[in-house]
Design a protein around this motif. Structure first.
Motif, PDB file in Angstrom:
ATOM      1  N   CYS A  33       0.828  -1.214   0.000  1.00  0.00           N
ATOM      2  CA  CYS A  33       0.000   0.000   0.000  1.00  0.00           C
ATOM      3  C   CYS A  33       0.863   1.265   0.000  1.00  0.00           C
ATOM      4  N   GLY A  34       2.002   1.213   0.661  1.00  0.00           N
ATOM      5  CA  GLY A  34       2.877   2.379   0.703  1.00  0.00           C
ATOM      6  C   GLY A  34       3.457   2.719  -0.653  1.00  0.00           C
ATOM      7  N   ILE A  35       3.870   1.705  -1.399  1.00  0.00           N
ATOM      8  CA  ILE A  35       4.405   1.955  -2.733  1.00  0.00           C
ATOM      9  C   ILE A  35       3.311   2.461  -3.667  1.00  0.00           C
ATOM     10  N   ALA A  36       2.123   1.873  -3.585  1.00  0.00           N
ATOM     11  CA  ALA A  36       1.014   2.328  -4.426  1.00  0.00           C
ATOM     12  C   ALA A  36       0.620   3.769  -4.077  1.00  0.00           C
ATOM     13  N   ALA A  37       0.603   4.096  -2.782  1.00  0.00           N
ATOM     14  CA  ALA A  37       0.275   5.466  -2.368  1.00  0.00           C
ATOM     15  C   ALA A  37       1.344   6.442  -2.837  1.00  0.00           C
ATOM     16  N   ALA A  38       2.598   6.052  -2.711  1.00  0.00           N
ATOM     17  CA  ALA A  38       3.686   6.931  -3.143  1.00  0.00           C
ATOM     18  C   ALA A  38       3.642   7.157  -4.653  1.00  0.00           C
ATOM     19  N   ILE A  39       3.375   6.108  -5.415  1.00  0.00           N
ATOM     20  CA  ILE A  39       3.276   6.257  -6.864  1.00  0.00           C
ATOM     21  C   ILE A  39       2.145   7.211  -7.222  1.00  0.00           C
ATOM     22  N   GLY A  40       0.990   7.033  -6.593  1.00  0.00           N
ATOM     23  CA  GLY A  40      -0.145   7.902  -6.883  1.00  0.00           C
ATOM     24  C   GLY A  40       0.122   9.351  -6.536  1.00  0.00           C
ATOM     25  N   ILE A  41       0.705   9.588  -5.373  1.00  0.00           N
ATOM     26  CA  ILE A  41       0.925  10.959  -4.928  1.00  0.00           C
ATOM     27  C   ILE A  41       2.053  11.629  -5.713  1.00  0.00           C
ATOM     28  N   VAL A  42       3.123  10.896  -6.003  1.00  0.00           N
ATOM     29  CA  VAL A  42       4.233  11.469  -6.772  1.00  0.00           C
ATOM     30  C   VAL A  42       3.792  11.788  -8.200  1.00  0.00           C
ATOM     31  N   PHE A  43       3.095  10.859  -8.843  1.00  0.00           N
ATOM     32  CA  PHE A  43       2.621  11.137 -10.201  1.00  0.00           C
ATOM     33  C   PHE A  43       1.590  12.259 -10.205  1.00  0.00           C
ATOM     34  N   GLY A  49       2.335  19.753 -11.506  1.00  0.00           N
ATOM     35  CA  GLY A  49       3.392  20.739 -11.641  1.00  0.00           C
ATOM     36  C   GLY A  49       3.870  21.243 -10.298  1.00  0.00           C
ATOM     37  N   ALA A  50       3.753  20.414  -9.275  1.00  0.00           N
ATOM     38  CA  ALA A  50       4.116  20.839  -7.928  1.00  0.00           C
ATOM     39  C   ALA A  50       5.626  20.868  -7.713  1.00  0.00           C
ATOM     40  N   PHE A  51       6.380  20.219  -8.575  1.00  0.00           N
ATOM     41  CA  PHE A  51       7.817  20.106  -8.356  1.00  0.00           C
ATOM     42  C   PHE A  51       8.622  21.032  -9.265  1.00  0.00           C
ATOM     43  N   VAL A  52       7.988  22.067  -9.787  1.00  0.00           N
ATOM     44  CA  VAL A  52       8.701  23.030 -10.628  1.00  0.00           C
ATOM     45  C   VAL A  52       8.666  24.393  -9.953  1.00  0.00           C
ATOM     46  N   GLY A  53       9.570  25.260 -10.372  1.00  0.00           N
ATOM     47  CA  GLY A  53       9.678  26.585  -9.776  1.00  0.00           C
ATOM     48  C   GLY A  53       8.699  27.577 -10.377  1.00  0.00           C
ATOM     49  N   GLY A  54       8.826  28.813  -9.957  1.00  0.00           N
ATOM     50  CA  GLY A  54       7.911  29.859 -10.379  1.00  0.00           C
ATOM     51  C   GLY A  54       7.981  30.183 -11.851  1.00  0.00           C
ATOM     52  N   MET A  55       9.186  30.200 -12.413  1.00  0.00           N
ATOM     53  CA  MET A  55       9.323  30.525 -13.834  1.00  0.00           C
ATOM     54  C   MET A  55       8.657  29.461 -14.699  1.00  0.00           C
ATOM     55  N   GLU A  56       8.863  28.195 -14.357  1.00  0.00           N
ATOM     56  CA  GLU A  56       8.264  27.114 -15.133  1.00  0.00           C
ATOM     57  C   GLU A  56       6.750  27.102 -14.977  1.00  0.00           C
ATOM     58  N   THR A  57       6.278  27.384 -13.782  1.00  0.00           N
ATOM     59  CA  THR A  57       4.838  27.427 -13.548  1.00  0.00           C
ATOM     60  C   THR A  57       4.190  28.531 -14.366  1.00  0.00           C
TER      61      THR A  57
END
Length: 100
Positions: A33-43, A49-57
């Motif tokens: 369940c932890g791997i499935a949750a991590a995959i879902g949340i990371v993807f 676009g949560a992992f990009v900076g202000g210029m990219e956003t």
């Protein structure tokens, strides 16, 4: 479509619970369940676009169409709804083991 993501996440969560119950080792539940949750949340974070900076956003916001934004948000929700049941199972098993 969103129901399929939730159902798939619940099936994987149920498989994790069953694996933990049959082996009497809930570390298997944490792994499945932890791997499935991590995959879902990371993807979900990647498609949102949560992992990009202000210029990219800012560049992404002004370069995409309304339809593209809606499809990207829909994909984000699918990944999040896939990972949510698994995250709930991991937290529930953790709290049960901690206070039982």
């Amino acid at each position: 479509m969103k129901a399929y993501a939730v159902i798939t996440g619940m099936i994987i969560a149920a498989a994790g619970i069953i694996a933990g119950l049959f082996t009497k080792d809930f570390s298997k539940t944490y792994w499945i369940c932890g791997i499935a949750a991590a995959i879902g949340i990371v993807f979900s974070g990647i498609t949102m676009g949560a992992f990009v900076g202000g210029m990219e956003t800012r560049a992404n916001y002004f370069s995409e169409t309304k339809e593209h934004h809606q499809s990207r948000f829909s994909l984000t929700m699918l990944f999040f709804l896939f990972g949510l049941p698994n995250l709930i199972v991991v937290l529930a098993v953790f709290l049960i083991q901690m206070y039982a």
